[in-house]
Design a protein around this motif. Structure first.
Motif, mmCIF file in Angstrom:
data_model
loop_
_atom_site.group_PDB
_atom_site.id
_atom_site.type_symbol
_atom_site.label_atom_id
_atom_site.label_comp_id
_atom_site.label_asym_id
_atom_site.label_seq_id
_atom_site.Cartn_x
_atom_site.Cartn_y
_atom_site.Cartn_z
ATOM 1 N N ASP A 259 -9.851 27.055 -30.358
ATOM 2 C CA ASP A 259 -10.615 25.472 -30.449
ATOM 3 C C ASP A 259 -11.738 25.871 -31.072
ATOM 4 O O ASP A 259 -12.578 24.888 -31.940
ATOM 5 C CB ASP A 259 -10.777 25.049 -28.944
ATOM 6 C CG ASP A 259 -9.787 24.566 -28.197
ATOM 7 O OD1 ASP A 259 -8.679 24.360 -29.209
ATOM 8 O OD2 ASP A 259 -9.279 24.663 -27.105
ATOM 9 N N LEU A 260 -12.568 27.164 -30.785
ATOM 10 C CA LEU A 260 -13.762 27.489 -31.350
ATOM 11 C C LEU A 260 -13.641 27.454 -33.057
ATOM 12 O O LEU A 260 -14.542 26.809 -33.689
ATOM 13 C CB LEU A 260 -14.501 28.714 -30.711
ATOM 14 C CG LEU A 260 -15.727 28.860 -31.530
ATOM 15 C CD1 LEU A 260 -16.842 27.854 -31.296
ATOM 16 C CD2 LEU A 260 -16.312 30.382 -31.028
ATOM 17 N N ALA A 261 -12.615 28.200 -33.490
ATOM 18 C CA ALA A 261 -12.548 28.284 -34.821
ATOM 19 C C ALA A 261 -12.219 27.083 -35.596
ATOM 20 O O ALA A 261 -12.784 26.729 -36.547
ATOM 21 C CB ALA A 261 -11.218 29.256 -34.928
ATOM 22 N N THR A 262 -11.467 26.059 -34.873
ATOM 23 C CA THR A 262 -11.228 24.859 -35.237
ATOM 24 C C THR A 262 -12.317 24.107 -35.495
ATOM 25 O O THR A 262 -12.760 23.288 -36.643
ATOM 26 C CB THR A 262 -10.315 24.008 -34.433
ATOM 27 O OG1 THR A 262 -9.090 24.796 -34.376
ATOM 28 C CG2 THR A 262 -9.999 22.585 -35.301
ATOM 29 N N LYS A 263 -13.358 24.052 -34.672
ATOM 30 C CA LYS A 263 -14.762 23.371 -34.745
ATOM 31 C C LYS A 263 -15.554 23.894 -35.704
ATOM 32 O O LYS A 263 -16.378 23.276 -36.480
ATOM 33 C CB LYS A 263 -15.301 23.679 -33.516
ATOM 34 C CG LYS A 263 -14.976 22.808 -32.233
ATOM 35 C CD LYS A 263 -15.717 23.202 -31.035
ATOM 36 C CE LYS A 263 -15.227 22.442 -29.729
ATOM 37 N NZ LYS A 263 -15.934 22.384 -28.444
ATOM 38 N N LEU A 264 -15.196 25.137 -36.174
ATOM 39 C CA LEU A 264 -16.060 25.742 -37.377
ATOM 40 C C LEU A 264 -15.155 25.591 -38.616
ATOM 41 O O LEU A 264 -15.759 26.170 -39.653
ATOM 42 C CB LEU A 264 -16.200 27.311 -36.762
ATOM 43 C CG LEU A 264 -17.409 27.474 -35.619
ATOM 44 C CD1 LEU A 264 -17.413 28.963 -35.406
ATOM 45 C CD2 LEU A 264 -18.592 26.985 -36.089
ATOM 46 N N GLY A 265 -14.142 25.048 -38.575
ATOM 47 C CA GLY A 265 -13.413 24.824 -39.828
ATOM 48 C C GLY A 265 -12.455 25.589 -40.176
ATOM 49 O O GLY A 265 -12.052 25.973 -41.507
#
Length: 490
Positions: A259-265
Motif C-alpha cells: 500500500d505504501l509503495a502504491t502511494k509512492l507510485g
C-alpha cells in the motif's frame, strides 16, 4: 607573405605578418574580376564596366573585405604550419593610423599585422601504471534502506483526528493572527493552516508553544523574529500570535508494504526497496568516484610539472575568484571570517587555477592520444539535463548554447573529462576497500590541501569542484510556500 617571429619567450609568441602591396592588389583584382559580371552600374551594360571605374568604385571596400578575411584566417593557417596550438584566441593588432590604413586599402603599402599568443606546451605522456588508487565501497544493509524509506514515506504519512492534547509529531489545524506592537502585519494571518509540531517550519518558539493545546483551545503566544529574517520590517521584532486550535491529529504508523509503495507510485514493497537501494548506491557511488578521481588527479599533478599558459590561468583564476566573492557576499562574510586575508586567498586560489589548467591540459592530451571522443548523443543528453533543471527556461537555454561561442564546450568538457578518467581507471591499479558510510562521507582533508589557507567552507568546496569532482549545476530556487502567511510565521 612573410612571417617573422618577433618574440619567443617561454610560452609567449609574437609574429609579424607582412603581405606585400602587390600581392594585396593582385587579390583585389581577382575579386574585382569575379564581380565584374554581377554589378549593375547606371550607364554601363552588364559585364562592360571598365576595370578602372570598377576599381575606383569598389576597390577599397573589396580590399577591406580581404583584410578582414586575412586576419581571420591566416593566424590559424600560420600556427598550423608552425606545428603550434594557441592556448587562447590569438590577439591580432594592425595599424590604427588612418593615413596608413588608407594606403593599405589603396594597395600603396604592404599590409602588416601582428599575432600574439601563448602556445600549449608539448606534453610527453608518462607511464601511469604506477598510479595506485583505493576505491572505497560501502555495504548497504537492510536497516539503512528501511530508514531511507521511512524518511521518504513522511510525505505520504496520514493523520487521524485524536482527542486530547497535541504532542510533538501531531498535526494541528489552526487559525492565527500575528501582531507587532498590537498591530496586525501583512502576511501574518491564516486560517485552517496545517502544521506538524516539531517540523520547525515556523519561526523558533512558535511550534513549542502549541504543544499541550487541544481542539477548541485559544491562546496568545509571543515569539521573536530572527535578526536575519528576510522581511526587514519584522527582523528582530517581538510579535504575538492569536491562536485558535481547530483540530489535533496524530500521525498514523508507517508500514513498509505494498500500500505504501502504491502511494509512492510503485507496484510493490519489493520494488520500493529495490529503487531506494539503487538511490543509496548511486549516492555513495558518486562520492566513491569523486574520491577516486581526486586520487588520480593528485598523482597526475605530481607526475606532470610544466609551465602553464598564463592567459588560461588568468581566465581560470577570474572564474574562481568571482565565485569565491559571490559566496562570501551571499554568506555575509569576509576573508577575515574565514581565518585568512584577501592577499593570502588570492595566492592560494592562483595556485589552484594553475593546477586546474595544468591537469586540464594533461587530461586533454591523454584523451586525445587514447582516442576519447564525445558523441552527439552524449552532448544531447547533457543539454537535456540542463533543460530538466530549469523548467520554463528551455528556449533561453537552447538559444544560449546555440548562439554563445564556446558554450557547447562547457557541455563537452565534463563529459570528456569523465571518459578520460574511465580510461585511466583501466590502466592504473585500483584496490577496493570496504568502509562504513561515515568513513566514505568524511571530509577529505588531504585532498583539500591546496585550499587550506583560503576560505575553506562553501567557497573552497565550489572552487575545488572542477578539478576532480563533477561541478554542481546551479540550483533552482526553492518552491514558494503555499500561503503568504506561512512566510511570516515560518
Amino acid at each position: 607573405m612573410q612571417v617573422i617571429e618577433t618574440l619567443a619567450e617561454g610560452l609567449k609568441r609574437e609574429l609579424k605578418v607582412v603581405i606585400p602591396a602587390k600581392d594585396m592588389e593582385a587579390r583585389m583584382n581577382e575579386r574585382l574580376a569575379e564581380t565584374k559580371d554581377k554589378v549593375r552600374i547606371n550607364g554601363f551594360r552588364p559585364g562592360k564596366v571598365p576595370f578602372a571605374h570598377l576599381k575606383k568604385m569598389y576597390g577599397k571596400s573589396i580590399m577591406a573585405e580581404l583584410v578582414n578575411e586575412l586576419v581571420r584566417e591566416k593566424p590559424t593557417e600560420i600556427l598550423s604550419e608552425r606545428g603550434e596550438k594557441s592556448a587562447t584566441q590569438p590577439e591580432i593588432a594592425m595599424t590604427e593610423n588612418e593615413a596608413e590604413a588608407d594606403k593599405i586599402l589603396s594597395a600603396e603599402a604592404d599590409f602588416e599585422f601582428t599575432v600574439a599568443y601563448e602556445i600549449i606546451p608539448a606534453i610527453e605522456l608518462k607511464d601511469v601504471s604506477g598510479i595506485k588508487v583505493t576505491r572505497e565501497v560501502v555495504d548497504i544493509d537492510e536497516a539503512e534502506v528501511t530508514e531511507q524509506i521511512l524518511k521518504i514515506a513522511e510525505n505520504a504519512r496520514t493523520y487521524e483526528t485524536k482527542k486530547g492534547k497535541a504532542a510533538n509529531g501531531d498535526r494541528v489545524t489552526i487559525d492565527y493572527l500575528g501582531k507587532v506592537d498590537g498591530e496586525a502585519f501583512d502576511g501574518g494571518k491564516d486560517e485552517d493552516a496545517e502544521l506538524v509540531l516539531g517540523s520547525n517550519r515556523f519561526i523558533p518558539g512558535f511550534e513549542e508553544q502549541l504543544v499541550g493545546l487541544k481542539a477548541g483551545d485559544e491562546k496568545v503566544i509571543t515569539v521573536t523574529f530572527p535578526a536575519e529574517y528576510p522581511a526587514a520590517n519584522l527582523a528582530g521584532k517581538e510579535a504575538t500570535f492569536d491562536i485558535t486550535v481547530k483540530d489535533v491529529a496524530a500521525a498514523a504508523e508507517i508500514e513498509i508494504n505494498d500500500d505504501l509503495a502504491t502511494k509512492l507510485g510503485l507496484e510493490s514493497a519489493d520494488k520500493l526497496k529495490e529503487v531506494v537501494r539503487g538511490q543509496i548506491e548511486s549516492q555513495y557511488g558518486s562520492m566513491t568516484r569523486q574520491k577516486v578521481k581526486r586520487q588520480i588527479l593528485d598523482q597526475l599533478d605530481e607526475l606532470y610539472q610544466f609551465d602553464t599558459p598564463q592567459r588560461l590561468v588568468d581566465a581560470e583564476f577570474d572564474n574562481i575568484w568571482r565565485q569565491i566573492n559571490t559566496d562570501l557576499e551571499q554568506a555575509g562574510k569576509t576573508f577575515a571570517d574565514e581565518d585568512t586575508t584577501e592577499e593570502d586567498a588570492r595566492g592560494e586560489y592562483r595556485k589552484l587555477a594553475e593546477r586546474r589548467v595544468r591537469l586540464g591540459l594533461v587530461l586533454s592530451e591523454i584523451g586525445e592520444k587514447a582516442g576519447v571522443t564525445v558523441s552527439d548523443d552524449e552532448m544531447q543528453r547533457s543539454l537535456f539535463e540542463q533543460l530538466r533543471q530549469f523548467p520554463g527556461q528551455e528556449k533561453q537555454i537552447i538559444d544560449y548554447f546555440q548562439k554563445t561561442p564556446g558554450a557547447a564546450a562547457s557541455l563537452r568538457a565534463p563529459i570528456f573529462e569523465e571518459k578520460v578518467v574511465d580510461h585511466l581507471l583501466s590502466e592504473v591499479k585500483v584496490t577496493d576497500k570496504t568502509v562504513s558510510k561515515e568513513e566514505l562521507l568524511a571530509d577529505d582533508e588531504d585532498g583539500a590541501s591546496e585550499t587550506k589557507k583560503a576560505p575553506k567552507k562553501k567557497a573552497a568546496a565550489k572552487a575545488e569542484a572542477a578539478e576532480g569532482e563533477e561541478a554542481a549545476a546551479p540550483k533552482k530556487k526553492a518552491p514558494a510556500k503555499k500561503k503568504a502567511a506561512d512566510d511570516s510565521a515560518e
